[in-house]
Scaffold this motif. Sequence first.
Motif, PDB file in Angstrom:
ATOM      1  N   GLY A  87      -7.668  -8.266  -4.804  1.00 12.88           N
ATOM      2  CA  GLY A  87      -7.588  -7.806  -3.415  1.00 12.88           C
ATOM      3  C   GLY A  87      -6.455  -6.815  -3.217  1.00 12.88           C
ATOM      4  O   GLY A  87      -6.601  -5.816  -2.507  1.00 12.88           O
ATOM      5  N   ARG A 132      -0.989   0.846   7.517  1.00 14.59           N
ATOM      6  CA  ARG A 132      -1.613  -0.470   7.296  1.00 14.59           C
ATOM      7  C   ARG A 132      -0.929  -1.454   8.232  1.00 14.59           C
ATOM      8  O   ARG A 132       0.275  -1.675   8.143  1.00 14.59           O
ATOM      9  CB  ARG A 132      -1.436  -0.901   5.843  1.00 14.59           C
ATOM     10  N   PHE A 176     -14.158  -7.415   2.341  1.00 13.44           N
ATOM     11  CA  PHE A 176     -12.907  -7.536   1.584  1.00 13.44           C
ATOM     12  C   PHE A 176     -12.634  -8.981   1.195  1.00 13.44           C
ATOM     13  O   PHE A 176     -12.160  -9.261   0.101  1.00 13.44           O
ATOM     14  CB  PHE A 176     -11.751  -6.979   2.413  1.00 13.44           C
ATOM     15  N   LYS A 177     -12.929  -9.908   2.086  1.00 17.55           N
ATOM     16  CA  LYS A 177     -12.675 -11.314   1.767  1.00 17.55           C
ATOM     17  C   LYS A 177     -13.481 -11.749   0.548  1.00 17.55           C
ATOM     18  O   LYS A 177     -13.033 -12.580  -0.249  1.00 17.55           O
ATOM     19  CB  LYS A 177     -13.008 -12.202   2.970  1.00 17.55           C
ATOM     20  N   ASN A 195     -11.461 -11.055  -2.544  1.00 23.13           N
ATOM     21  CA  ASN A 195     -10.423 -12.057  -2.761  1.00 23.13           C
ATOM     22  C   ASN A 195     -11.020 -13.371  -3.267  1.00 23.13           C
ATOM     23  O   ASN A 195     -10.491 -13.997  -4.188  1.00 23.13           O
ATOM     24  CB  ASN A 195      -9.652 -12.301  -1.465  1.00 23.13           C
ATOM     25  N   SER A 218       0.799  -1.226   0.000  1.00 20.49           N
ATOM     26  CA  SER A 218       0.000   0.000   0.000  1.00 20.49           C
ATOM     27  C   SER A 218       0.830   1.274   0.000  1.00 20.49           C
ATOM     28  O   SER A 218       0.325   2.335  -0.335  1.00 20.49           O
ATOM     29  CB  SER A 218      -0.919   0.002   1.230  1.00 20.49           C
ATOM     30  N   ILE A 266      -6.638  -2.953  -1.910  1.00 22.39           N
ATOM     31  CA  ILE A 266      -5.843  -2.413  -0.799  1.00 22.39           C
ATOM     32  C   ILE A 266      -5.096  -1.161  -1.237  1.00 22.39           C
ATOM     33  O   ILE A 266      -5.059  -0.148  -0.521  1.00 22.39           O
ATOM     34  CB  ILE A 266      -4.848  -3.479  -0.280  1.00 22.39           C
ATOM     35  N   ASP A 308      -6.473  -6.276   5.933  1.00 25.84           N
ATOM     36  CA  ASP A 308      -7.384  -5.201   5.540  1.00 25.84           C
ATOM     37  C   ASP A 308      -7.640  -4.281   6.727  1.00 25.84           C
ATOM     38  O   ASP A 308      -8.738  -3.747   6.876  1.00 25.84           O
ATOM     39  CB  ASP A 308      -8.694  -5.775   5.001  1.00 25.84           C
ATOM     40  N   GLU A 309      -6.608  -4.079   7.524  1.00 29.51           N
ATOM     41  CA  GLU A 309      -6.733  -3.313   8.770  1.00 29.51           C
ATOM     42  C   GLU A 309      -5.831  -2.076   8.684  1.00 29.51           C
ATOM     43  O   GLU A 309      -4.648  -2.182   8.352  1.00 29.51           O
ATOM     44  CB  GLU A 309      -6.307  -4.203   9.933  1.00 29.51           C
ATOM     45  N   ASP A 330     -11.297  -0.956   9.565  1.00 31.48           N
ATOM     46  CA  ASP A 330     -11.303  -2.327   9.068  1.00 31.48           C
ATOM     47  C   ASP A 330     -12.263  -2.396   7.876  1.00 31.48           C
ATOM     48  O   ASP A 330     -13.372  -1.871   7.935  1.00 31.48           O
ATOM     49  CB  ASP A 330     -11.748  -3.285  10.180  1.00 31.48           C
ATOM     50  N   LEU A 331     -11.800  -3.023   6.792  1.00 32.56           N
ATOM     51  CA  LEU A 331     -12.620  -3.086   5.583  1.00 32.56           C
ATOM     52  C   LEU A 331     -13.729  -4.123   5.744  1.00 32.56           C
ATOM     53  O   LEU A 331     -13.540  -5.177   6.362  1.00 32.56           O
ATOM     54  CB  LEU A 331     -11.759  -3.439   4.366  1.00 32.56           C
TER      55      LEU A 331
END
Length: 518
Positions: free
Chosen positions: A377, A400, A365-366, A369, A331, A381, A404-405, A361-362
């Motif tokens: 993914g 980051r 997001f999973k 992916n 990122s 990001i 995804d945090e 937190d997104l």
Amino acid sequence: MGERTARRYSDRISREQKHRISRLAFLLAGLLIFVSAVSLVFVGYVATRASEGEADRNAGMLFENTLRDRSLLIAREQLPLARWDEAVEKIVIDFDHDFVRQELKSLWTDFGHDRNLIVNAQNVVLAETFQDYTHIVLRPLSDTPEYSPLVQQARDVFKLKRTRVPRGFSYSSLQELDMKDIAASGFVVLEDKPALVSVIPIIPDQERVALPRDEATLLISAHFIDQDFVNGLNSQIRFEDMRFQFEPSADNDEISYPLESLQGEIIGYFIWGKLPVAAPIWHTVIPVILALSIALAIMAFAIAWRIGRLTASLQASEHQNRFLALHDTLSGLANRLHFNRTLAEAVNTLSYRPFALMHCDLDRFKAVNDTHGHAAGDAVIREVAARLKTVVGDAGLACRVGGDEFVIILNDLTDRIALQKLAGRLLDAVPLPIDIGDGELAEVGISIGIAIAPDNGLTPEEVQAAADGALYKAKNAGRGRMAFADPAGENDAAAQRAEMEKYNKAQSSRPASAAPAV
């Protein structure tokens, strides 16, 4: 004749002396070139070895941070189930088969946990999952002794942190604790495969219920260290040809990082290629040596110039290594090490400079992916990181710290209304469609927890715990929202919840194009 002969003899002596001086000058010049060339070769060799060593140390430190973050991430993924009044009621107090099947299955579908177990206070396995299949059993944990050290460690931590309440037992406030004070994690060998295991007690969150006994019922989750696990780690650090194997690499151009079990036994090695720092240095040194061999007249200039280039190359290499150690390569944002240092500095100046911490937190997001692949993914990001930097600007440091945090440290922005506006801009910006290539678009949401120091803590751990708690509050409220942490030691939590509900209701009433779907 005598005078002419003497003059010819004198001229011959003079020419011989000139030739001798010329030969001596050439010899000295050649010797000086040789010494300079050898010196530069030696400097290049030393610089190469030093740069390689520094690069290897920085790569190891970067990998250790990434591996530690992955362990903490598994515990955080367990926490919504493990810290929940309903889980205490339907697992610890009155075992509900359907509830257990549904929740354990979600650990696989949402986070990809390969194995999940529920172990009661008597070390009896009540349920276990194999990916998405849940098996309700009653078997002793001793059938799988690999879990026992971590289970005992988790029980020891629980005994230290438990508190007695009128109807039984509860747990210390998470605002006072780091994740290592809640969960026990480590590497073990399961089914002849290495795995990362996290063990966490099932405890109340709102304390509507109490634990009926002083021994904890535990949630165990395991991730096998397969190529998907390795690729997930490497998506953050981007090492060359990273893999896991049971024997160290025999290639001197690769680093073998040993993975130890809880008993200190090496159970395998993470392998990756070394950073290519030697070639650029030698590409600089060799032209210098060739230049010195051509002419003594330009030797000093060539040496000074090339040494300057060599120094610049070493400084650039060191700067790159430091940048890699403090920044997330995917990122471009600051990484966890940079975040921890900045947070510690902010706490040290807290007496005259309050600050705020946003934990983001997104959402969904999973699904990106799983549907589009890890390349998509990664694109998400990168785009989310760019949007965070654009919205935050010079007001703070965006970091980051996990898959995804994200966290944001704001030194000069602690007014609640201003923080609400900034969070609102993030809630507007992140859900906008993201181009992931081939004409496809992806959409994710974001949940935000906000803590303000010193109201929510005086140490890095307290402030992080407060922001984590606020994030969980936002997610429990429906995701795609923001929430403030309750001020430590005050009794106005109800008023703040009302304020957050009013703000989040306003967020929910926005058009679908402006707010992410829950």
